[in-house]
Write a protein that holds these residues in place. Structure first.
Motif, PDB file in Angstrom:
ATOM      1  N   ILE A  60       0.838  -1.206   0.000  1.00 47.83           N
ATOM      2  CA  ILE A  60       0.000   0.000   0.000  1.00 47.83           C
ATOM      3  C   ILE A  60       0.872   1.255   0.000  1.00 47.83           C
ATOM      4  O   ILE A  60       0.623   2.197  -0.749  1.00 47.83           O
ATOM      5  CB  ILE A  60      -0.970  -0.013   1.201  1.00 47.83           C
ATOM      6  N   ALA A  61       1.922   1.262   0.816  1.00 52.67           N
ATOM      7  CA  ALA A  61       2.835   2.413   0.859  1.00 52.67           C
ATOM      8  C   ALA A  61       3.486   2.625  -0.504  1.00 52.67           C
ATOM      9  O   ALA A  61       3.611   3.761  -0.976  1.00 52.67           O
ATOM     10  CB  ALA A  61       3.887   2.217   1.939  1.00 52.67           C
ATOM     11  N   LYS A  62       3.882   1.545  -1.138  1.00 52.72           N
ATOM     12  CA  LYS A  62       4.514   1.627  -2.465  1.00 52.72           C
ATOM     13  C   LYS A  62       3.517   2.190  -3.491  1.00 52.72           C
ATOM     14  O   LYS A  62       3.869   3.016  -4.330  1.00 52.72           O
ATOM     15  CB  LYS A  62       5.009   0.249  -2.888  1.00 52.72           C
ATOM     16  N   ALA A  63       2.269   1.766  -3.390  1.00 52.96           N
ATOM     17  CA  ALA A  63       1.239   2.257  -4.309  1.00 52.96           C
ATOM     18  C   ALA A  63       0.999   3.748  -4.119  1.00 52.96           C
ATOM     19  O   ALA A  63       0.874   4.498  -5.090  1.00 52.96           O
ATOM     20  CB  ALA A  63      -0.057   1.483  -4.103  1.00 52.96           C
ATOM     21  N   PHE A  64       0.944   4.196  -2.858  1.00 56.94           N
ATOM     22  CA  PHE A  64       0.758   5.631  -2.601  1.00 56.94           C
ATOM     23  C   PHE A  64       1.929   6.449  -3.132  1.00 56.94           C
ATOM     24  O   PHE A  64       1.749   7.544  -3.660  1.00 56.94           O
ATOM     25  CB  PHE A  64       0.551   5.913  -1.113  1.00 56.94           C
ATOM     26  N   ARG A  65       3.141   5.928  -3.009  1.00 54.25           N
ATOM     27  CA  ARG A  65       4.308   6.638  -3.557  1.00 54.25           C
ATOM     28  C   ARG A  65       4.195   6.736  -5.073  1.00 54.25           C
ATOM     29  O   ARG A  65       4.482   7.771  -5.667  1.00 54.25           O
ATOM     30  CB  ARG A  65       5.606   5.949  -3.145  1.00 54.25           C
ATOM     31  N   ALA A  66       3.766   5.646  -5.702  1.00 57.98           N
ATOM     32  CA  ALA A  66       3.613   5.647  -7.163  1.00 57.98           C
ATOM     33  C   ALA A  66       2.549   6.658  -7.595  1.00 57.98           C
ATOM     34  O   ALA A  66       2.724   7.375  -8.582  1.00 57.98           O
ATOM     35  CB  ALA A  66       3.245   4.251  -7.653  1.00 57.98           C
ATOM     36  N   ILE A  67       1.467   6.730  -6.837  1.00 56.91           N
ATOM     37  CA  ILE A  67       0.402   7.688  -7.161  1.00 56.91           C
ATOM     38  C   ILE A  67       0.933   9.118  -7.049  1.00 56.91           C
ATOM     39  O   ILE A  67       0.720   9.939  -7.935  1.00 56.91           O
ATOM     40  CB  ILE A  67      -0.816   7.489  -6.234  1.00 56.91           C
ATOM     41  N   LEU A  78       3.899  10.267  -7.379  1.00 55.90           N
ATOM     42  CA  LEU A  78       4.870  10.619  -8.418  1.00 55.90           C
ATOM     43  C   LEU A  78       4.191  11.095  -9.699  1.00 55.90           C
ATOM     44  O   LEU A  78       4.783  11.833 -10.474  1.00 55.90           O
ATOM     45  CB  LEU A  78       5.771   9.417  -8.728  1.00 55.90           C
ATOM     46  N   ASN A  79       2.965  10.677  -9.905  1.00 54.35           N
ATOM     47  CA  ASN A  79       2.262  11.025 -11.133  1.00 54.35           C
ATOM     48  C   ASN A  79       1.311  12.205 -10.971  1.00 54.35           C
ATOM     49  O   ASN A  79       0.447  12.412 -11.810  1.00 54.35           O
ATOM     50  CB  ASN A  79       1.475   9.803 -11.643  1.00 54.35           C
ATOM     51  N   LEU A  80       1.448  12.963  -9.898  1.00 54.15           N
ATOM     52  CA  LEU A  80       0.494  14.045  -9.650  1.00 54.15           C
ATOM     53  C   LEU A  80       1.032  15.460  -9.844  1.00 54.15           C
ATOM     54  O   LEU A  80       0.271  16.416  -9.761  1.00 54.15           O
ATOM     55  CB  LEU A  80      -0.087  13.917  -8.234  1.00 54.15           C
ATOM     56  N   ALA A  81       2.303  15.631 -10.112  1.00 58.06           N
ATOM     57  CA  ALA A  81       2.852  16.991 -10.250  1.00 58.06           C
ATOM     58  C   ALA A  81       2.145  17.775 -11.357  1.00 58.06           C
ATOM     59  O   ALA A  81       1.721  18.918 -11.139  1.00 58.06           O
ATOM     60  CB  ALA A  81       4.354  16.936 -10.507  1.00 58.06           C
ATOM     61  N   PRO A  83      -0.861  17.050 -12.876  1.00 61.86           N
ATOM     62  CA  PRO A  83      -2.271  17.290 -12.560  1.00 61.86           C
ATOM     63  C   PRO A  83      -2.494  18.354 -11.477  1.00 61.86           C
ATOM     64  O   PRO A  83      -3.461  19.109 -11.554  1.00 61.86           O
ATOM     65  CB  PRO A  83      -2.782  15.925 -12.082  1.00 61.86           C
ATOM     66  N   ILE A  84      -1.606  18.428 -10.492  1.00 62.45           N
ATOM     67  CA  ILE A  84      -1.747  19.459  -9.461  1.00 62.45           C
ATOM     68  C   ILE A  84      -1.591  20.842 -10.093  1.00 62.45           C
ATOM     69  O   ILE A  84      -2.354  21.758  -9.804  1.00 62.45           O
ATOM     70  CB  ILE A  84      -0.735  19.261  -8.313  1.00 62.45           C
ATOM     71  N   ALA A  85      -0.603  21.001 -10.958  1.00 58.11           N
ATOM     72  CA  ALA A  85      -0.395  22.285 -11.636  1.00 58.11           C
ATOM     73  C   ALA A  85      -1.610  22.651 -12.493  1.00 58.11           C
ATOM     74  O   ALA A  85      -2.078  23.792 -12.473  1.00 58.11           O
ATOM     75  CB  ALA A  85       0.866  22.240 -12.483  1.00 58.11           C
ATOM     76  N   GLN A  86      -2.132  21.674 -13.234  1.00 59.12           N
ATOM     77  CA  GLN A  86      -3.291  21.931 -14.088  1.00 59.12           C
ATOM     78  C   GLN A  86      -4.532  22.266 -13.262  1.00 59.12           C
ATOM     79  O   GLN A  86      -5.268  23.196 -13.584  1.00 59.12           O
ATOM     80  CB  GLN A  86      -3.560  20.725 -14.987  1.00 59.12           C
ATOM     81  N   ALA A 134      -7.842  13.229 -11.170  1.00 61.29           N
ATOM     82  CA  ALA A 134      -6.437  12.875 -11.425  1.00 61.29           C
ATOM     83  C   ALA A 134      -5.954  11.804 -10.452  1.00 61.29           C
ATOM     84  O   ALA A 134      -5.221  10.886 -10.841  1.00 61.29           O
ATOM     85  CB  ALA A 134      -5.551  14.113 -11.330  1.00 61.29           C
ATOM     86  N   ILE A 135      -6.344  11.912  -9.190  1.00 63.13           N
ATOM     87  CA  ILE A 135      -5.941  10.905  -8.196  1.00 63.13           C
ATOM     88  C   ILE A 135      -6.559   9.551  -8.534  1.00 63.13           C
ATOM     89  O   ILE A 135      -5.893   8.513  -8.445  1.00 63.13           O
ATOM     90  CB  ILE A 135      -6.324  11.367  -6.767  1.00 63.13           C
ATOM     91  N   GLU A 136      -7.821   9.550  -8.937  1.00 64.80           N
ATOM     92  CA  GLU A 136      -8.473   8.296  -9.321  1.00 64.80           C
ATOM     93  C   GLU A 136      -7.743   7.637 -10.485  1.00 64.80           C
ATOM     94  O   GLU A 136      -7.506   6.431 -10.483  1.00 64.80           O
ATOM     95  CB  GLU A 136      -9.938   8.548  -9.680  1.00 64.80           C
ATOM     96  N   LYS A 137      -7.367   8.425 -11.495  1.00 68.20           N
ATOM     97  CA  LYS A 137      -6.644   7.876 -12.652  1.00 68.20           C
ATOM     98  C   LYS A 137      -5.288   7.320 -12.227  1.00 68.20           C
ATOM     99  O   LYS A 137      -4.885   6.244 -12.659  1.00 68.20           O
ATOM    100  CB  LYS A 137      -6.448   8.956 -13.727  1.00 68.20           C
ATOM    101  N   ALA A 138      -4.574   8.060 -11.382  1.00 64.07           N
ATOM    102  CA  ALA A 138      -3.261   7.598 -10.915  1.00 64.07           C
ATOM    103  C   ALA A 138      -3.397   6.329 -10.073  1.00 64.07           C
ATOM    104  O   ALA A 138      -2.568   5.425 -10.168  1.00 64.07           O
ATOM    105  CB  ALA A 138      -2.562   8.696 -10.114  1.00 64.07           C
ATOM    106  N   ALA A 139      -4.443   6.256  -9.266  1.00 64.22           N
ATOM    107  CA  ALA A 139      -4.664   5.065  -8.436  1.00 64.22           C
ATOM    108  C   ALA A 139      -4.986   3.853  -9.302  1.00 64.22           C
ATOM    109  O   ALA A 139      -4.473   2.746  -9.057  1.00 64.22           O
ATOM    110  CB  ALA A 139      -5.784   5.324  -7.434  1.00 64.22           C
ATOM    111  N   LEU A 140      -5.806   4.049 -10.314  1.00 67.30           N
ATOM    112  CA  LEU A 140      -6.134   2.937 -11.226  1.00 67.30           C
ATOM    113  C   LEU A 140      -4.870   2.460 -11.956  1.00 67.30           C
ATOM    114  O   LEU A 140      -4.667   1.256 -12.143  1.00 67.30           O
ATOM    115  CB  LEU A 140      -7.216   3.365 -12.223  1.00 67.30           C
ATOM    116  N   LYS A 141      -4.044   3.405 -12.378  1.00 71.63           N
ATOM    117  CA  LYS A 141      -2.803   3.067 -13.075  1.00 71.63           C
ATOM    118  C   LYS A 141      -1.882   2.282 -12.148  1.00 71.63           C
ATOM    119  O   LYS A 141      -1.289   1.274 -12.544  1.00 71.63           O
ATOM    120  CB  LYS A 141      -2.119   4.351 -13.552  1.00 71.63           C
ATOM    121  N   ALA A 142      -1.744   2.715 -10.884  1.00 75.60           N
ATOM    122  CA  ALA A 142      -0.891   2.018  -9.916  1.00 75.60           C
ATOM    123  C   ALA A 142      -1.444   0.638  -9.606  1.00 75.60           C
ATOM    124  O   ALA A 142      -0.679  -0.326  -9.491  1.00 75.60           O
ATOM    125  CB  ALA A 142      -0.775   2.841  -8.638  1.00 75.60           C
TER     126      ALA A 142
END
Length: 147
Positions: free
Chosen positions: A7-14, A16-19, A21-24, A132-140
């Protein structure tokens, strides 16, 4: 994915992919604040040259790459006047001109814009970043199940 380590690894992966989307999401969410600040400059008569109004934008915080705020872009020396307009100035000597400046009254434009749009900004940001978080979570999750 299983266990605390997975779970910790998955949260780290999520994260990493949010920079991007956060800016947008920040740019989209702060758009009402930018527009309100520009309206406030017009309303309080602070647009003699129009330079400051043109500089109001959403900026990334240089110390915290995930944080954004509304203010003047430092692409023109006029950005140095924003705080003087917002908070006013006390009377002061102008040595280069050899005279006293009488000071200037505060003409707040950013603070009222923030106060006026805070709820709307949070709603827009939450909606945008949630997707964006949902998409990153699905990808992870998809990546974790391939292992």
């Amino acid at each position: 994915m299983s266990g605390a380590n997975g779970i910790a690894k998955a949260f780290r992966a999520i994260s990493l992919n949010l920079a991007t989307p956060i800016a947008q999401a920040s740019k989209k969410a702060f758009k009402p604040t930018v527009e309100a600040a520009k309206r406030n400059l017009d309303a309080n008569g602070s647009v003699e040259s129009g330079k400051l109004k043109k500089l109001i934008t959403v900026k990334r915080d240089p110390k915290n790459k995930a944080a954004h705020h509304v203010g003047p872009a430092n692409t023109d020396p006029a950005y140095r006047e924003a705080h003087l307009v917002e908070f006013g100035t006390a009377p002061h000597m102008q040595p280069e001109l050899g005279r006293m400046h009488p000071g200037a009254a505060a003409k707040p434009f950013l603070t009222p814009a923030f106060e006026e749009t805070a709820d709307e900004v949070l709603q827009i940001f939450g909606r945008e970043i949630g997707t964006a978080i949902e998409k990153a979570a699905l990808k992870a999750a998809a990546k974790a199940t391939k292992r």
